[in-house]
Design an enzyme around this catalytic site. Sequence first.
Site, PDB file in Angstrom:
ATOM      1  N   GLU A 433       0.807  -1.230   0.000  1.00 18.01           N
ATOM      2  CA  GLU A 433       0.000   0.000   0.000  1.00 18.01           C
ATOM      3  C   GLU A 433       0.839   1.277   0.000  1.00 18.01           C
ATOM      4  O   GLU A 433       0.825   2.046   0.958  1.00 18.01           O
ATOM      5  CB  GLU A 433      -0.944   0.001   1.213  1.00 18.01           C
ATOM      6  CG  GLU A 433      -1.943  -1.137   1.204  1.00 18.01           C
ATOM      7  CD  GLU A 433      -2.838  -1.146   2.440  1.00 18.01           C
ATOM      8  OE1 GLU A 433      -2.606  -0.315   3.347  1.00 18.01           O
ATOM      9  OE2 GLU A 433      -3.743  -1.973   2.505  1.00 18.01           O
ATOM     10  N   GLU A 508      -4.630  -8.840   0.452  1.00 18.35           N
ATOM     11  CA  GLU A 508      -5.177  -8.468   1.756  1.00 18.35           C
ATOM     12  C   GLU A 508      -6.644  -8.144   1.583  1.00 18.35           C
ATOM     13  O   GLU A 508      -7.025  -7.431   0.644  1.00 18.35           O
ATOM     14  CB  GLU A 508      -4.431  -7.267   2.335  1.00 18.35           C
ATOM     15  CG  GLU A 508      -4.857  -6.870   3.745  1.00 18.35           C
ATOM     16  CD  GLU A 508      -3.968  -5.761   4.295  1.00 18.35           C
ATOM     17  OE1 GLU A 508      -2.738  -5.835   4.078  1.00 18.35           O
ATOM     18  OE2 GLU A 508      -4.503  -4.830   4.926  1.00 18.35           O
TER      19      GLU A 508
END
Length: 943
Positions: A433, A508
Amino acid sequence: MRFRHRALVLLAVFLAFVLRLTASEEPASAGRERLSLDQGWWFHLGDIPFPVVKGHDPTYQSTKAGRAPGAASPDFDDTSWRQLDLPHDWVSEAPFDPEANVSQGYRPRGFAWYRRHFSLPESDRGRHLELQFDGVATHCTVWVNGILAARNWCGYTSFSIDMTAFARFGAEQNTIAVRVDANAMEGWWYEGGGIYRHTWLTKRDAVHIATDGVFAQPIRLPDGSWQIPVEATLGNSGQDSAEVAVEVALLDPEGNTVQRGTAQGTVAALEERVLKLALPVSSPRLWSTDDPVLYQVRTTISRGGAKVDETTTRCGFRTLRFDPQQGFFLNNRPLKLKGVCNHQDHAGVGVAVPDALWEFRLQKLKEMGANAYRCAHNPPSAEFLDACDRLGMLVMDENRLFNSSPEYLRQLEWLVRRDRNHPSVILWSVFNEEPMQATETGYEMVRRMAAAVKLLDTTRPVTAAMSSGFFTPINVSQAVDVMGFNYNQGDYDRFHAEHPTLPMTSSEDTSAYMTRGAYRSDAKSQVIDSYDTQAASWGATHRDAWKAVAERPFVAGTFIWTGFDYHGEPTPYTWPSVSSFFGCLDLCGFPKMAFYLHQAQWTDDRPILHLVPHWNWPGRAGEPIKVMALTNADEIALFLNGRAIGRKRVDRFTMPSWEVPYAPGRLEAVGFSHGKEVSRFSVETTGEPVALRLTPDRLSISGDGQDALPLTVEAVDAEGRSVPTANLPVEFELTGPGTIIGLGNGDPNSHEPEKGNRRSLFNGLAQVIVRSQRGGHGPLVLRARAPGLRDAESTVAVKQVSLPPAVPSAARVFALRQWQTSPAMKTRPSPLLAPADNDMNSWATGAAPRPQVLAGGHWLLTRARFQSTAAVRSSGGKVVFKNIVGRAEVWLDGKLAGEKAGFDPAPLEIPVPAGDLEHVLSVILDSQPGGAVGIDGVVTIER
């Protein structure tokens, strides 16, 4: 004014070099030794500022190698520090503080120092000596014998220090000093602080196999045959080139040699050389998640027919591929990745997780049905990956810091080099991220990082866990082999349609909230129900997230956020919550409802059935209670006190539920598949707690000082049933060869200490973690008591074992290294004579005068100043001369403290009284005509 002193120093260095050269020519190999350095460290919480240096000569001296000041100096007094063993996380010992960082779990971090002292025998001279630190949180600086030896800029990467050049042997001690900066943060979760993984001293021949220097990953060739390409990186810290032979042997799981190969080459002095060979292998047994078969690769180096080094690595024969349409294949069979993301901390111990606890945690995940594990968001410990290899857990191995500059590429390369032999590792993840993931800069950085990985390993794909920017004209998905999706499950189909040739996986997902054992949400108390009803705004419930993955064959699998709760990041709350709500299991590894949900969704080889909630609801008779059955059966029939409530078909994504009017008693579910009963599960209304119960995870542990196990603490009613609503304080007492190293109960809002001997039950459960004493054996007995309840007792057998090789912690001694020595004198000097009273330029500054024949006189005066250590100030001590040649008078603080009458070499000890701090030691030396005089060996201050 320093010319004479410098000349003496240069002469001493030259003589030492000659002695070392003589001693190290073709040393006899003692074989490789990997010795634990975990025992006997000295610890100081808080920083120790370096002294301010003033004056030209002190400034000059402070810039020289080996002259580290303050707590980095070998002569620093650490005797008042706390002594402890590693691994160690000092942050887990601190109380919670509402002013501390929320992401780090409301615990202060700061700075600390560690020091370790040890001796090396003369027989180690000429060997390659390497210190290895497996993990220090977060940044650290390391000095060895006063020499700045390493700086490490990541709390998750291991690092090694070649201390061969500045090792001390014999009577001289070696000192390691480590300054740890845990204020530096690399994550938005609990990271702890300290030397939280293992430390080692590795002794090898001058010609040796480098650390992580064997790459032996089996591959299947296009014709279906198997081969192990072996690369052996060899080092040579000796003074001459070496002709070497490398032999590689493959051993099957039973230890039989099934293949051998050899290669030869030359390794130049102070260089590395990679030798390559290939081992063809016929019909190997395959490694899989259900049958994790491991082979061993034994690599040996020989010189002139004599073995000088050997190491053994493990490997597994398996193939893997990610297909853009059909997902992941292991050994050419489709396998949906049923994975979880996890941080690396546990209740009671923080990030200093004992090796045995990794296996405990992995077994819990395997029990849930998981087959994959994402190391979020950093490299794991080596012991963790070893356990994954043994247990058959697939791993996404993740880099911590997204950066393509040289230091951070070095960290990524270390990760790949260390972990590329593990059959469990199936993916390299270069980031998580990152804000630059949808920019040209991010793309170029990933392109470079992926290329660095491929130079070291082409057998596994590279991924990156993206959270946005999937459809921008340029983004990092264009630089990876497998697209990693964090959340954004609504974009799966569009991305696959636009990129049909790029494999993809959820890297995720989920981020759902639960409090273990709670079935009613209470925002004021910061408690979240366990019915899978609440999730983060960016995520989804467990049921919805799994359905999005399971129904799409082109999505290789899931990595749920998270398998276990973790300290810090208490989303969706802040204080007083101090740990997360995301886990399928809590901080201790006690299952939540999500554990049983995924167990039912992910298990096909045996019947699964579980009911939630518990059935203790006093004062709510007649009120509807939501009941869920978590099962892999086709149908579930529900009964309350023998009365049928209803029968429902099972949707394994959503699971059947009922609203049942509460009545105390027995709630029972019966599972049916193909019309036949396959499972039963019940919950009962319990009585009040009357006693405690302790249940160890295992019945025995090894007495190696490292093995550890958790014990579950429960309160039970008169019929021995666990009371799920018990919340009461418990006190513990441990006797025998072990210690309590941590406590927990899984309550995200608890501020109780995680160290000590007290812990409250939370919704019926608590955990105590015990560790064996090194060298101990016999019964280890834990007793638990709570007010008004019967005590509980549990005995764990500590088995006597051969102790793992370790570096003994040396008794602390302080060397007097700085002396002022007069020129030779014809008459006896006064012990109070100072350079200013004589010729300052003719006095030498440095080590004590070595035995020598004097010219121009037969008297010498030498003087040293020292401070008593804390131990000597408290109890007194002594100055120890290993050998004095010639007659001697020793004066301490202007008073005659001892004499040596003869001229022959002899030791001498001088008492040092307790109390005083500053001392002046003067030694008058007298030689007989033509004889030598001086001090042989290091002069030390000892208790």
